[in-house]
Design a protein around this motif. Structure first.
Motif, PDB file in Angstrom:
ATOM      1  N   GLY A  58       0.798  -1.348  -0.147  1.00  0.00           N
ATOM      2  CA  GLY A  58       0.166   0.043   0.029  1.00  0.00           C
ATOM      3  C   GLY A  58       0.673   1.505  -0.147  1.00  0.00           C
ATOM      4  O   GLY A  58       0.310   2.331  -0.306  1.00  0.00           O
ATOM      5  N   ALA A  59       2.132   1.139   0.152  1.00  0.00           N
ATOM      6  CA  ALA A  59       3.096   2.436   0.284  1.00  0.00           C
ATOM      7  C   ALA A  59       3.381   3.013  -1.115  1.00  0.00           C
ATOM      8  O   ALA A  59       3.086   2.217  -2.028  1.00  0.00           O
ATOM      9  CB  ALA A  59       4.214   2.139   0.998  1.00  0.00           C
ATOM     10  N   THR A  60       3.583   4.110  -1.176  1.00  0.00           N
ATOM     11  CA  THR A  60       3.926   4.779  -2.498  1.00  0.00           C
ATOM     12  C   THR A  60       5.288   5.098  -2.669  1.00  0.00           C
ATOM     13  O   THR A  60       6.025   5.090  -3.746  1.00  0.00           O
ATOM     14  CB  THR A  60       2.989   6.193  -2.752  1.00  0.00           C
ATOM     15  OG1 THR A  60       3.500   6.845  -1.836  1.00  0.00           O
ATOM     16  CG2 THR A  60       1.758   5.824  -2.826  1.00  0.00           C
ATOM     17  N   GLU A  61       6.073   5.226  -1.589  1.00  0.00           N
ATOM     18  CA  GLU A  61       7.537   5.509  -1.753  1.00  0.00           C
ATOM     19  C   GLU A  61       8.382   4.214  -1.343  1.00  0.00           C
ATOM     20  O   GLU A  61       7.929   3.463  -0.579  1.00  0.00           O
ATOM     21  CB  GLU A  61       7.993   6.667  -0.588  1.00  0.00           C
ATOM     22  CG  GLU A  61       7.697   7.833  -1.226  1.00  0.00           C
ATOM     23  CD  GLU A  61       8.219   8.936  -0.336  1.00  0.00           C
ATOM     24  OE1 GLU A  61       8.749  10.054  -0.812  1.00  0.00           O
ATOM     25  OE2 GLU A  61       8.467   8.974   0.938  1.00  0.00           O
ATOM     26  N   TRP A  62       9.486   3.985  -1.967  1.00  0.00           N
ATOM     27  CA  TRP A  62      10.534   3.221  -1.557  1.00  0.00           C
ATOM     28  C   TRP A  62      11.566   3.519  -0.733  1.00  0.00           C
ATOM     29  O   TRP A  62      11.940   4.607  -0.682  1.00  0.00           O
ATOM     30  CB  TRP A  62      11.248   2.487  -2.929  1.00  0.00           C
ATOM     31  CG  TRP A  62      10.077   2.057  -4.079  1.00  0.00           C
ATOM     32  CD1 TRP A  62       9.399   2.867  -4.814  1.00  0.00           C
ATOM     33  CD2 TRP A  62      10.118   0.696  -4.057  1.00  0.00           C
ATOM     34  NE1 TRP A  62       8.612   1.813  -5.673  1.00  0.00           N
ATOM     35  CE2 TRP A  62       8.947   0.765  -5.137  1.00  0.00           C
ATOM     36  CE3 TRP A  62      10.452  -0.515  -3.577  1.00  0.00           C
ATOM     37  CZ2 TRP A  62       8.447  -0.628  -5.768  1.00  0.00           C
ATOM     38  CZ3 TRP A  62      10.036  -1.701  -4.148  1.00  0.00           C
ATOM     39  CH2 TRP A  62       9.151  -1.766  -5.284  1.00  0.00           C
ATOM     40  N   THR A  63      11.936   2.653   0.206  1.00  0.00           N
ATOM     41  CA  THR A  63      13.016   2.911   1.090  1.00  0.00           C
ATOM     42  C   THR A  63      14.181   2.329   0.577  1.00  0.00           C
ATOM     43  O   THR A  63      14.351   1.039   0.083  1.00  0.00           O
ATOM     44  CB  THR A  63      12.845   2.458   2.489  1.00  0.00           C
ATOM     45  OG1 THR A  63      11.733   3.078   3.093  1.00  0.00           O
ATOM     46  CG2 THR A  63      14.164   2.548   3.493  1.00  0.00           C
ATOM     47  N   GLY A  70      21.181   6.213   0.326  1.00  0.00           N
ATOM     48  CA  GLY A  70      19.956   5.756   0.515  1.00  0.00           C
ATOM     49  C   GLY A  70      18.847   6.690   0.989  1.00  0.00           C
ATOM     50  O   GLY A  70      18.923   7.769   0.530  1.00  0.00           O
ATOM     51  N   GLY A  71      17.682   6.480   1.537  1.00  0.00           N
ATOM     52  CA  GLY A  71      16.652   7.240   1.675  1.00  0.00           C
ATOM     53  C   GLY A  71      15.366   6.885   1.317  1.00  0.00           C
ATOM     54  O   GLY A  71      14.992   5.440   1.123  1.00  0.00           O
ATOM     55  N   THR A  72      14.662   7.728   0.573  1.00  0.00           N
ATOM     56  CA  THR A  72      13.394   7.260  -0.187  1.00  0.00           C
ATOM     57  C   THR A  72      13.448   7.659  -1.550  1.00  0.00           C
ATOM     58  O   THR A  72      14.143   8.927  -1.899  1.00  0.00           O
ATOM     59  CB  THR A  72      12.297   7.872   0.414  1.00  0.00           C
ATOM     60  OG1 THR A  72      12.214   9.489   0.608  1.00  0.00           O
ATOM     61  CG2 THR A  72      12.150   7.359   1.867  1.00  0.00           C
ATOM     62  N   SER A  73      12.453   7.169  -2.295  1.00  0.00           N
ATOM     63  CA  SER A  73      12.298   7.507  -3.920  1.00  0.00           C
ATOM     64  C   SER A  73      11.099   6.927  -4.277  1.00  0.00           C
ATOM     65  O   SER A  73      10.518   5.971  -3.715  1.00  0.00           O
ATOM     66  CB  SER A  73      13.410   6.661  -4.450  1.00  0.00           C
ATOM     67  OG  SER A  73      13.300   6.818  -5.824  1.00  0.00           O
ATOM     68  N   ASP A  74      10.448   7.818  -5.311  1.00  0.00           N
ATOM     69  CA  ASP A  74       9.227   7.124  -6.019  1.00  0.00           C
ATOM     70  C   ASP A  74       9.561   6.099  -7.154  1.00  0.00           C
ATOM     71  O   ASP A  74       8.690   5.519  -7.475  1.00  0.00           O
ATOM     72  CB  ASP A  74       8.587   8.452  -6.617  1.00  0.00           C
ATOM     73  CG  ASP A  74       8.123   9.577  -5.628  1.00  0.00           C
ATOM     74  OD1 ASP A  74       7.724   8.986  -4.551  1.00  0.00           O
ATOM     75  OD2 ASP A  74       8.017  10.667  -5.803  1.00  0.00           O
ATOM     76  N   ASP A  75      10.727   6.158  -7.491  1.00  0.00           N
ATOM     77  CA  ASP A  75      11.271   5.201  -8.626  1.00  0.00           C
ATOM     78  C   ASP A  75      12.626   4.271  -8.057  1.00  0.00           C
ATOM     79  O   ASP A  75      13.808   4.979  -7.812  1.00  0.00           O
ATOM     80  CB  ASP A  75      11.547   5.837  -9.836  1.00  0.00           C
ATOM     81  CG  ASP A  75      11.883   5.047 -10.794  1.00  0.00           C
ATOM     82  OD1 ASP A  75      12.235   3.627 -10.726  1.00  0.00           O
ATOM     83  OD2 ASP A  75      12.107   5.326 -11.995  1.00  0.00           O
ATOM     84  N   PRO A  76      12.381   3.064  -7.816  1.00  0.00           N
ATOM     85  CA  PRO A  76      13.504   2.182  -7.219  1.00  0.00           C
ATOM     86  C   PRO A  76      14.396   2.064  -8.077  1.00  0.00           C
ATOM     87  O   PRO A  76      15.527   1.614  -7.671  1.00  0.00           O
ATOM     88  CB  PRO A  76      12.649   0.940  -7.045  1.00  0.00           C
ATOM     89  CG  PRO A  76      11.589   0.822  -7.938  1.00  0.00           C
ATOM     90  CD  PRO A  76      11.270   2.501  -7.939  1.00  0.00           C
ATOM     91  N   PHE A  77      14.364   2.399  -9.594  1.00  0.00           N
ATOM     92  CA  PHE A  77      15.467   2.137 -10.400  1.00  0.00           C
ATOM     93  C   PHE A  77      16.020   3.481 -10.843  1.00  0.00           C
ATOM     94  O   PHE A  77      16.934   3.250 -11.556  1.00  0.00           O
ATOM     95  CB  PHE A  77      14.763   1.633 -11.656  1.00  0.00           C
ATOM     96  CG  PHE A  77      13.908   0.191 -11.444  1.00  0.00           C
ATOM     97  CD1 PHE A  77      14.362  -0.794 -10.982  1.00  0.00           C
ATOM     98  CD2 PHE A  77      12.564   0.213 -11.493  1.00  0.00           C
ATOM     99  CE1 PHE A  77      13.805  -2.171 -10.717  1.00  0.00           C
ATOM    100  CE2 PHE A  77      11.785  -1.009 -11.282  1.00  0.00           C
ATOM    101  CZ  PHE A  77      12.434  -2.054 -10.877  1.00  0.00           C
ATOM    102  N   ASP A  78      15.643   4.575 -10.171  1.00  0.00           N
ATOM    103  CA  ASP A  78      16.374   5.824 -10.648  1.00  0.00           C
ATOM    104  C   ASP A  78      17.092   6.305  -9.435  1.00  0.00           C
ATOM    105  O   ASP A  78      16.590   6.977  -8.575  1.00  0.00           O
ATOM    106  CB  ASP A  78      15.283   6.940 -10.899  1.00  0.00           C
ATOM    107  CG  ASP A  78      15.950   8.305 -11.246  1.00  0.00           C
ATOM    108  OD1 ASP A  78      17.239   8.110 -11.720  1.00  0.00           O
ATOM    109  OD2 ASP A  78      15.259   9.238 -11.210  1.00  0.00           O
ATOM    110  N   ASN A  79      18.481   5.980  -9.540  1.00  0.00           N
ATOM    111  CA  ASN A  79      19.319   6.193  -8.273  1.00  0.00           C
ATOM    112  C   ASN A  79      20.571   6.870  -8.929  1.00  0.00           C
ATOM    113  O   ASN A  79      21.528   5.980  -9.156  1.00  0.00           O
ATOM    114  CB  ASN A  79      19.495   4.736  -7.506  1.00  0.00           C
ATOM    115  CG  ASN A  79      20.346   5.004  -6.200  1.00  0.00           C
ATOM    116  OD1 ASN A  79      20.594   6.172  -5.815  1.00  0.00           O
ATOM    117  ND2 ASN A  79      20.437   3.800  -5.734  1.00  0.00           N
ATOM    118  N   GLU A  80      20.554   8.142  -9.072  1.00  0.00           N
ATOM    119  CA  GLU A  80      21.788   8.680  -9.559  1.00  0.00           C
ATOM    120  C   GLU A  80      22.840   8.626  -8.654  1.00  0.00           C
ATOM    121  O   GLU A  80      22.712   8.594  -7.188  1.00  0.00           O
ATOM    122  CB  GLU A  80      21.331  10.186  -9.814  1.00  0.00           C
ATOM    123  CG  GLU A  80      20.719  10.309 -10.910  1.00  0.00           C
ATOM    124  CD  GLU A  80      20.117  11.671 -11.613  1.00  0.00           C
ATOM    125  OE1 GLU A  80      21.034  12.410 -10.956  1.00  0.00           O
ATOM    126  OE2 GLU A  80      19.492  11.871 -12.086  1.00  0.00           O
TER     127      GLU A  80
END
Length: 141
Positions: A58-63, A70-80
């Motif tokens: 049910g969550a919208t953000e990824w840890t 680290g941190g949170t992201s809306d897109d787990p594949f976009d990690n600059e």
């Protein structure tokens, strides 16, 4: 160009013609992803950096759990600054819930104690391996 030549070209070219963007699973169940990204040009083909992306049902953000970020992201594949992500593992449901709890407990302790060394380690790849083993997950990096 003949249709036979086009067919041969398509087979030889493989995925280079139609690269597809990675898409995260729906948020209906807990999810853990193990992703790696290239370290940037010119070494993106030989050096990769792993991270775990976790999301409760049910969550919208990824840890994001990783060395040096680290941190949170809306897109787990976009990690600059990492490029060309590859998905190495997906865990869902009860297995993911257990892994999320394990990563939340084990990752901060391991990262805090890390004495980073590019070679021979410990480094970001060591982190991926250790977390896979501690949390009972199986994947190849």
């Amino acid at each position: 160009m003949s249709s036979r030549a086009l067919a041969v070209l398509g087979v030889v070219a493989g995925c280079a013609i139609g690269e597809r963007r990675l898409v995260a699973p729906a948020n209906d169940r807990a999810t853990v992803l193990l992703v790696t990204g290239g370290l940037g040009r010119p070494i993106e083909a030989i050096a990769r950096h792993p991270w775990f992306a976790v999301r409760a049902a049910g969550a919208t953000e990824w840890t994001i759990w990783e060395v040096g970020g680290g941190g949170t992201s809306d897109d787990p594949f976009d990690n600059e600054p990492y490029v060309e992500p590859i998905l190495h593992g997906v865990w869902r449901g009860a297995e993911a819930e257990a892994a999320i709890a394990c990563l939340a407990e084990a990752a901060p302790v391991w990262l805090e104690a890390l004495d980073y060394r590019v070679w021979p380690g410990p480094n970001s790849n060591t982190f991926g391996d250790v977390m896979l083993r501690r949390c009972g997950l199986r994947a190849s990096l």
